[in-house]
Write a protein that holds these residues in place. Structure first.
Motif, PDB file in Angstrom:
ATOM      1  N   PRO A  50       9.419 -22.518 -12.599  1.00  0.00           N
ATOM      2  CA  PRO A  50       7.978 -22.484 -12.868  1.00  0.00           C
ATOM      3  C   PRO A  50       7.247 -23.748 -12.443  1.00  0.00           C
ATOM      4  O   PRO A  50       6.042 -23.722 -12.208  1.00  0.00           O
ATOM      5  N   ILE A  51       7.955 -24.863 -12.388  1.00  0.00           N
ATOM      6  CA  ILE A  51       7.299 -26.110 -11.984  1.00  0.00           C
ATOM      7  C   ILE A  51       8.166 -26.765 -10.908  1.00  0.00           C
ATOM      8  O   ILE A  51       9.303 -26.362 -10.689  1.00  0.00           O
ATOM      9  N   PRO A  52       7.609 -27.770 -10.234  1.00  0.00           N
ATOM     10  CA  PRO A  52       8.355 -28.372  -9.128  1.00  0.00           C
ATOM     11  C   PRO A  52       9.714 -28.938  -9.535  1.00  0.00           C
ATOM     12  O   PRO A  52       9.930 -29.357 -10.665  1.00  0.00           O
ATOM     13  N   ILE A  53      10.605 -28.924  -8.573  1.00  0.00           N
ATOM     14  CA  ILE A  53      11.981 -29.359  -8.754  1.00  0.00           C
ATOM     15  C   ILE A  53      12.173 -30.664  -7.993  1.00  0.00           C
ATOM     16  O   ILE A  53      11.633 -30.828  -6.895  1.00  0.00           O
ATOM     17  N   GLU A  54      12.952 -31.559  -8.577  1.00  0.00           N
ATOM     18  CA  GLU A  54      13.128 -32.861  -7.935  1.00  0.00           C
ATOM     19  C   GLU A  54      14.168 -32.787  -6.820  1.00  0.00           C
ATOM     20  O   GLU A  54      15.267 -32.265  -7.007  1.00  0.00           O
ATOM     21  N   CYS A  55      13.806 -33.324  -5.658  1.00  0.00           N
ATOM     22  CA  CYS A  55      14.766 -33.489  -4.564  1.00  0.00           C
ATOM     23  C   CYS A  55      15.175 -34.958  -4.548  1.00  0.00           C
ATOM     24  O   CYS A  55      14.775 -35.736  -5.400  1.00  0.00           O
ATOM     25  N   GLN A  56      15.929 -35.318  -3.499  1.00  0.00           N
ATOM     26  CA  GLN A  56      16.311 -36.722  -3.344  1.00  0.00           C
ATOM     27  C   GLN A  56      15.098 -37.639  -3.296  1.00  0.00           C
ATOM     28  O   GLN A  56      15.109 -38.740  -3.830  1.00  0.00           O
ATOM     29  N   ASP A  57      14.051 -37.186  -2.620  1.00  0.00           N
ATOM     30  CA  ASP A  57      12.956 -38.089  -2.305  1.00  0.00           C
ATOM     31  C   ASP A  57      11.590 -37.520  -2.671  1.00  0.00           C
ATOM     32  O   ASP A  57      10.602 -37.750  -1.975  1.00  0.00           O
ATOM     33  N   GLY A  58      11.524 -36.753  -3.740  1.00  0.00           N
ATOM     34  CA  GLY A  58      10.230 -36.196  -4.132  1.00  0.00           C
ATOM     35  C   GLY A  58      10.429 -34.837  -4.772  1.00  0.00           C
ATOM     36  O   GLY A  58      11.555 -34.468  -5.106  1.00  0.00           O
ATOM     37  N   TYR A  59       9.344 -34.121  -4.927  1.00  0.00           N
ATOM     38  CA  TYR A  59       9.409 -32.828  -5.603  1.00  0.00           C
ATOM     39  C   TYR A  59       9.110 -31.689  -4.629  1.00  0.00           C
ATOM     40  O   TYR A  59       8.361 -31.855  -3.668  1.00  0.00           O
ATOM     41  N   ILE A  60       9.699 -30.519  -4.922  1.00  0.00           N
ATOM     42  CA  ILE A  60       9.375 -29.333  -4.147  1.00  0.00           C
ATOM     43  C   ILE A  60       9.109 -28.173  -5.106  1.00  0.00           C
ATOM     44  O   ILE A  60       9.716 -28.088  -6.168  1.00  0.00           O
ATOM     45  N   MET A  61       8.136 -27.341  -4.745  1.00  0.00           N
ATOM     46  CA  MET A  61       7.791 -26.179  -5.563  1.00  0.00           C
ATOM     47  C   MET A  61       8.387 -24.946  -4.889  1.00  0.00           C
ATOM     48  O   MET A  61       8.022 -24.618  -3.760  1.00  0.00           O
ATOM     49  N   ILE A  62       9.325 -24.300  -5.550  1.00  0.00           N
ATOM     50  CA  ILE A  62       9.935 -23.097  -4.977  1.00  0.00           C
ATOM     51  C   ILE A  62       9.491 -21.889  -5.803  1.00  0.00           C
ATOM     52  O   ILE A  62       9.594 -21.897  -7.024  1.00  0.00           O
ATOM     53  N   SER A  63       8.978 -20.872  -5.131  1.00  0.00           N
ATOM     54  CA  SER A  63       8.567 -19.646  -5.834  1.00  0.00           C
ATOM     55  C   SER A  63       9.372 -18.472  -5.297  1.00  0.00           C
ATOM     56  O   SER A  63       9.073 -17.941  -4.225  1.00  0.00           O
ATOM     57  N   VAL A  64      10.399 -18.094  -6.011  1.00  0.00           N
ATOM     58  CA  VAL A  64      11.225 -16.961  -5.595  1.00  0.00           C
ATOM     59  C   VAL A  64      10.849 -15.770  -6.465  1.00  0.00           C
ATOM     60  O   VAL A  64      11.122 -15.757  -7.655  1.00  0.00           O
ATOM     61  N   LEU A  65      10.178 -14.818  -5.878  1.00  0.00           N
ATOM     62  CA  LEU A  65       9.685 -13.700  -6.670  1.00  0.00           C
ATOM     63  C   LEU A  65      10.456 -12.415  -6.370  1.00  0.00           C
ATOM     64  O   LEU A  65      11.065 -11.824  -7.249  1.00  0.00           O
ATOM     65  N   SER A  66      10.474 -12.007  -5.108  1.00  0.00           N
ATOM     66  CA  SER A  66      11.070 -10.704  -4.787  1.00  0.00           C
ATOM     67  C   SER A  66      12.594 -10.797  -4.731  1.00  0.00           C
ATOM     68  O   SER A  66      13.166 -11.885  -4.642  1.00  0.00           O
ATOM     69  N   ASP A  67      13.228  -9.634  -4.780  1.00  0.00           N
ATOM     70  CA  ASP A  67      14.690  -9.585  -4.686  1.00  0.00           C
ATOM     71  C   ASP A  67      15.168 -10.116  -3.341  1.00  0.00           C
ATOM     72  O   ASP A  67      16.181 -10.799  -3.256  1.00  0.00           O
ATOM     73  N   ARG A  68      14.416  -9.830  -2.299  1.00  0.00           N
ATOM     74  CA  ARG A  68      14.776 -10.314  -0.970  1.00  0.00           C
ATOM     75  C   ARG A  68      14.770 -11.845  -0.944  1.00  0.00           C
ATOM     76  O   ARG A  68      15.698 -12.486  -0.429  1.00  0.00           O
ATOM     77  N   GLU A  69      13.718 -12.433  -1.526  1.00  0.00           N
ATOM     78  CA  GLU A  69      13.629 -13.902  -1.547  1.00  0.00           C
ATOM     79  C   GLU A  69      14.812 -14.494  -2.334  1.00  0.00           C
ATOM     80  O   GLU A  69      15.378 -15.510  -1.957  1.00  0.00           O
ATOM     81  N   TRP A  70      15.160 -13.837  -3.420  1.00  0.00           N
ATOM     82  CA  TRP A  70      16.280 -14.318  -4.240  1.00  0.00           C
ATOM     83  C   TRP A  70      17.583 -14.292  -3.430  1.00  0.00           C
ATOM     84  O   TRP A  70      18.325 -15.266  -3.398  1.00  0.00           O
ATOM     85  N   ARG A  71      17.827 -13.163  -2.760  1.00  0.00           N
ATOM     86  CA  ARG A  71      19.071 -13.043  -1.980  1.00  0.00           C
ATOM     87  C   ARG A  71      19.134 -14.124  -0.901  1.00  0.00           C
ATOM     88  O   ARG A  71      20.163 -14.745  -0.670  1.00  0.00           O
ATOM     89  N   ASP A  72      17.981 -14.373  -0.258  1.00  0.00           N
ATOM     90  CA  ASP A  72      17.969 -15.384   0.804  1.00  0.00           C
ATOM     91  C   ASP A  72      18.150 -16.796   0.249  1.00  0.00           C
ATOM     92  O   ASP A  72      18.770 -17.643   0.889  1.00  0.00           O
TER      93      ASP A  72
END
Lengths: 402, 404
Positions: free
Chosen positions: A241-263
């Motif tokens: 629901p909120i941004p995730i920390e990477c090595q060097d900053g944050y990224i916002m990932i929105s996985v909604l559909s089943d296809r996006e989840w599988r990928d």
């Protein structure tokens, strides 16, 4: 054919700070003539607010003012004097639109209500932008942007995904609240203008900033009042629901559909934990998000923000870096679209400015003129437009009216 | 609706989701005739679910979310995968003033409904294409939802506690991008009214939101400073925060902007000794010591309800207001008097409460006159009355799943 969308419109602005000036900035950047009326000697209060160039306070070098007043003209006029109000009425006679943000009480005391001004110019579209509007028990209440963000209902829900309720709700960052109110006011203003040019009839528009901000969370409000779903800012199990920390900053990932989840699972290298059948359906993934999210966070921690951004998008997964102002100014996307443009201001010098969020194919928005110096257009307007002689102008200056 | 400002404007609306649909939703409340062109082959997800709230709705006509952002609109079904449907869409566009869509850049062109094709059908058409990143640029094909374009825009980084993670806000940013789209359309309509010229508008949601952080952007441009999130704090004002009040998760926002207001504030809270402390003697020291100041202010606010604090401070000319929950909004007397919430009768969900327009126009009121349409509610009117297609032919188009 005019190369600007609104070059046929004349606007008068009697506003301070952000909402009103942002409303008329949108009109000015699309070609409307906007005359900004400022208090002699002081000017728009935004001139006193930072950020200042090199952090040195100066009324012509406020980044806030410079940003909000591109393409406008500035005249000084003391509307506290009856002569000043006479002059204002002369200007109103020639205007299509009048945008003001003064307390309703003050407008009434000064005799500048729509009812009065309509007598001067029946075609006038007058927009009043105030914290709580012209009617209702709070119409005389004071409120700044932060107060209104909380009055509008979104503040109470922020930050979303709070670990507990012991900490205070917060407003959105930047100037969001005030800018949205200015933007929304501009829609109603131009709708009324469209109607005026069709029918010859002007009108008054009462904008309550609280109302505008409440409509921005109308979906939460609809789910509450119709379906009984009560929102607060507490953590809820939702997939990333909120941004995730990477090595060097944050990224916002929105996985909604089943296809996006599988990928995404494929991209993470098909880990064992992700093979769980419970995670196959989207609603379930939200339900079990507290099991899934820590795993995704663990994986993201090993990635670099920009690389992950490209990888996710290459797999048609919506993942986007959390940008800072620096990232935006350096963004290849925004650069390609020329979102920032350089312009030269007589006092602040050459600076880049954010321009406009849309590209009009025939009448592009552009900065033809940087923000005006205080009273820069007094002579052009008072002598050129209203026909005062230079001597009369000098007298008005002496008496402090201009 | 006979006095509505945009009553002579017709919009062929291919937009969907929140960021697309609310743009034309605003124009529909201003009186435009908005024909939503949708299909069972491509159902607007806001008809069936809300991801942000983790809710699924039954069928395609049970969504209060869809209802709230598609008020006053009409709906027809048209399956654009069928060439005949594309031809029908063009006939609708021929009698429209505006076309809107928010598919990924290129998708409308692929079905033959790109701006160049539409201009041939209707030379003065105004077309709004909105997308996360805009129709040009290396990221034009990148997908995005509200939390992602908010994050790219810089607003996420600026929202949240100074010691907490960045926050993408609620779905509000979808509606903010939509509001920008509505403004762009109405500006283009004004231009067309003046000159007869239509045009294409390419809108970027990222940029729509980036416009709202002009202060942070200018600070970076002028001073190289990268601003970060800082809760409710202001550049110069203190007190300037939300303070806990009596009750369960009740808060009041207070902002003191001048010396005069500070004096009034001190009087309102009964002039406790600490207010005379050197640490709080002027605006600068109050700002420097604001964490301590906030703690002391809270000692007072927790003894009162958020409405009591509001009342006491507003009386003395200090800006204060409750941080409103949805429940509080609905019991608030000001909210009730301004009639922002109205009741509509939805054909399937029946009684629904929705929020109307945030402005009061004295001569051409922006009114909610009907609920959102059920899928295909206005097939008859649009295909029969507007296009003059005989009902036998409409029936055949339905059988062929062109009208689907």
């Amino acid at each position: 054919m005019p190369d600007k969308a609104l070059s046929h419109l004349k606007v008068l602005e009697l506003c301070n700070f952000v909402s009103g000036p942002y409303c008329t900035k949108l009109l000015a950047d699309l070609g409307a003539e906007v005359i900004k009326i400022e208090q002699p000697g002081i000017g728009d209060k935004a001139r006193q607010r930072g950020p200042f160039l090199n952090d040195i306070p100066h009324p012509e070098r406020s980044g806030l003012f410079l940003y909000l007043n591109t393409n406008k003209l500035s005249i000084t006029l003391d509307i506290g004097t009856s002569k000043g109000r006479d002059i204002l009425r002369q200007l109103i006679k020639q205007a299509d639109i009048f945008v003001e943000d003064n307390p309703p009480k003050v407008v009434k005391e000064l005799g500048l209500t729509y009812r009065e001004l309509k007598k001067v110019n029946p075609r006038l579209v007058m927009t009043s932008i105030t914290p709580f509007g012209q009617i209702g028990p709070y119409r005389d209440y004071k409120a700044h942007e932060m107060n209104l963000y909380h009055a509008g209902g979104e503040g109470y829900l922020l930050p979303t995904q709070s670990p507990d309720l012991t900490r205070e709700p917060v407003k959105a960052g930047g100037l969001v609240g005030d800018c949205v109110c200015g933007l929304s006011s501009a829609i109603a203003t131009l709708a009324a203008t469209y109607n005026m040019r069709e029918t010859g009839v002007g009108q008054h528009i009462d904008v309550s900033k609280q109302d505008v901000l409440m409509t921005m969370v109308l979906l939460e409000i609809a789910m509450y009042v119709n379906n009984g779903i009560v929102r607060d800012r507490l953590h809820r199990p939702i997939l990333t629901p909120i941004p995730i920390e990477c090595q060097d900053g944050y990224i916002m990932i929105s996985v909604l559909s089943d296809r996006e989840w599988r990928d995404l699972v494929k991209l993470m290298g098909n880990p064992q934990w992700a093979q769980d059948e419970r995670f196959n359906k989207w609603l379930n993934r939200h339900l079990y998000a507290d099991e899934i999210n820590p795993r995704i966070r663990e994986w993201a921690k090993t990635q670099k923000k920009e690389e992950l951004f490209s990888k996710l998008q290459a797999n048609a997964i919506v993942g986007v870096p959390v940008n800072t102002s620096e990232d935006l100014v350096k963004s290849p996307q925004l650069e390609c679209r020329a979102f920032f443009a350089e312009a030269n201001h007589p006092s602040a010098g050459k600076l880049k400015y954010p321009t406009a969020p849309y590209k009009f194919s025939e009448t592009p928005s552009k900065i033809e003129r940087t923000a005006p110096l205080l009273g820069e257009h007094n002579e052009a307007m008072y002598c050129g437009r209203l026909g005062y002689s230079k001597e009369e102008l000098a007298k008005l200056k002496e008496s402090g009216i201009i | 609706m006979k006095k509505a400002a945009l009553k002579r404007v017709r919009i062929a609306d291919f937009s969907w989701l929140w960021a697309g649909a609310y743009a034309t939703g605003l124009l529909a409340i201003l009186g435009a005739e908005v024909i939503k062109i949708e299909s069972m082959a491509r159902v607007d997800p806001s008809r069936t679910m809300t991801f942000t709230m983790g809710q699924a709705f039954e069928g395609v006509d049970h969504s209060p979310v869809f209802n709230s952002i598609n008020l006053n609109k009409l709906s027809i079904k048209l399956n654009l995968k069928q060439p005949k449907a594309v031809e029908l869409a063009k006939r609708i566009i021929q009698i429209s003033d505006v076309v809107t869509q928010n598919m990924r850049p290129g998708a409308m062109d692929n079905v033959g409904l790109g701006y160049e094709a539409l201009k041939e059908v209707k030379p003065d058409i105004i077309m709004l294409s909105s997308s996360s990143f805009g129709a040009e640029g290396p990221m034009r094909r990148y997908g995005g939802y509200a939390p992602s374009f908010t994050s790219y825009s810089g607003l996420t980084n600026l929202t949240g506690y100074s010691d907490g993670p960045p926050n993408p806000m609620t779905g509000s940013t979808d509606l903010m991008s939509a509001t920008t789209g509505a403004f762009a359309i109405i500006a283009a309509l004004n231009h067309r009214q003046d000159t007869g010229q239509g045009q294409h508008i390419d809108l970027s949601s990222v940029e729509s939101l980036a416009m709202f952080s002009g202060d942070a952007l200018m600070d970076y441009i002028m001073n190289g400073r990268i601003r970060s999130r800082r809760g409710n704090q202001d550049d110069v004002m203190a007190p300037h925060n939300c303070y806990r009040c009596r009750g369960d998760d009740k808060w009041v926002s207070i902002a003191v902007s001048t010396e005069e207001e500070w004096q009034a504030f001190c009087r309102a809270i009964g002039n406790p000794d600490w207010t005379r402390d050197r640490k709080f003697s002027d605006a600068r020291t109050r700002w420097q010591n604001q964490e301590e100041l906030d703690r002391l202010v809270t000692e007072w606010t927790v003894k009162h309800t958020n409405y009591e604090v509001t009342d006491m401070l507003q009386r003395t000319g200090v800006a204060a207001f409750p941080s409103m929950s949805n429940q509080e909004i609905f019991s608030d007397p000001h909210f009730k008097q301004r009639k922002l919430a109205v009741e509509v009768e939805h054909p399937v969900m029946k009684k629904q409460i929705v929020l109307g327009a945030p402005w009061k126009l004295s001569e051409t009121p922006a009114e909610v006159i009907k609920a959102s349409p059920v899928m295909g509610e206005n097939n008859e009117y649009v295909f029969g009355e507007l296009l003059g297609i005989p009902s036998s032919e409409i029936k055949q188009l339905i059988d062929e799943q062109v009208i689907y």
